[in-house]
Enzyme design. Sequence first.
Site, PDB file in Angstrom:
ATOM      1  N   LYS A  20     -24.214 -52.380  14.761  1.00 51.99           N
ATOM      2  CA  LYS A  20     -24.368 -50.833  15.597  1.00 51.99           C
ATOM      3  C   LYS A  20     -23.488 -49.984  14.779  1.00 51.99           C
ATOM      4  O   LYS A  20     -22.471 -50.024  14.312  1.00 51.99           O
ATOM      5  CB  LYS A  20     -24.004 -51.134  16.935  1.00 51.99           C
ATOM      6  CG  LYS A  20     -24.079 -49.680  18.064  1.00 51.99           C
ATOM      7  CD  LYS A  20     -23.875 -49.983  19.127  1.00 51.99           C
ATOM      8  CE  LYS A  20     -24.254 -48.659  19.963  1.00 51.99           C
ATOM      9  NZ  LYS A  20     -23.790 -47.331  19.678  1.00 51.99           N
ATOM     10  N   ILE A  21     -24.158 -48.926  14.262  1.00 48.74           N
ATOM     11  CA  ILE A  21     -23.474 -48.125  13.230  1.00 48.74           C
ATOM     12  C   ILE A  21     -22.636 -47.040  14.231  1.00 48.74           C
ATOM     13  O   ILE A  21     -23.341 -46.276  15.080  1.00 48.74           O
ATOM     14  CB  ILE A  21     -24.396 -47.249  12.350  1.00 48.74           C
ATOM     15  CG1 ILE A  21     -25.163 -48.202  11.638  1.00 48.74           C
ATOM     16  CG2 ILE A  21     -23.681 -46.476  11.527  1.00 48.74           C
ATOM     17  CD1 ILE A  21     -24.291 -49.280  10.725  1.00 48.74           C
TER      18      ILE A  21
END
Length: 269
Positions: A20-21
């Site tokens: 998850k960025i």
Amino acid sequence: MLLEQVDKPFSDGRYIFEPKIDGHRLILSRSHGETKLYTRHNNDVTSKYPELIINGPDIVLDGELTVIDPGTGIPDFELTITRFQSKRSRLPISYVVFDILRYDGEDLRHLPLMERKDILDRAINDSPTMSKIAYIDGHGEDLWDAIVERKMEGMVAKRKAGRYRSDKRTDDFVKVINYSYADVHIGGWRKGDFGWLAHYNGRPAGVIELGVPPTHKQAFYGVVKPLIIGEDREFVYVQPRIKAKVKFRNWTKSGMLRSPVFVDFVLSA
């Protein structure tokens, strides 16, 4: 397409797993030679990121815009917001693309995820400014161990056969957040929208707005009145004797809890 949230990492051959960025959502739309950039709330932010205005075929991409911390090599939300809010900042951006919705005039949202991934591979080339997200097939718990070790935000699990749905959340896309935990004292409450003032090691550390059940609010306000020490236009202040456990994304550079969520009251010994 929005994410459902689950509490624990898992492995499943029907899913791929992506880091998850930690940034803000960005849709890139290029039509008839004109590129437009939009946030998840459909705000036009094209002028903020001129690096992403490039030539190419008509396309709609979905991804996350972030700034990489040069010291750690991982996405940094505070640096991202600095770049987003400043008209002068030229912090180097990274647009991490994880889906393609249209390509060369064709709507791709009805296709299974892995077919969209194949088209995405052919549609764009990685560059310092734009890149396709890496993923692992099936082994979510292995990726999770790496996420925790690097202190990244979390992980996203995506069903391989999932279609792109923007009208509702489904379990085709789910997220697992790599929370940190802390015990804080409640130093007061906000008079307007709900919020408890969190103190950590004797100093203000943010506002707890999320996760508090009605029963816990009722219990708090039932015992807190004798602890009131003052107020102003926005807050009522109390002696910080009531303790609570919170989960949160990370500590900010200024020592504040980022997005704290109430877990439970902590009984003092």
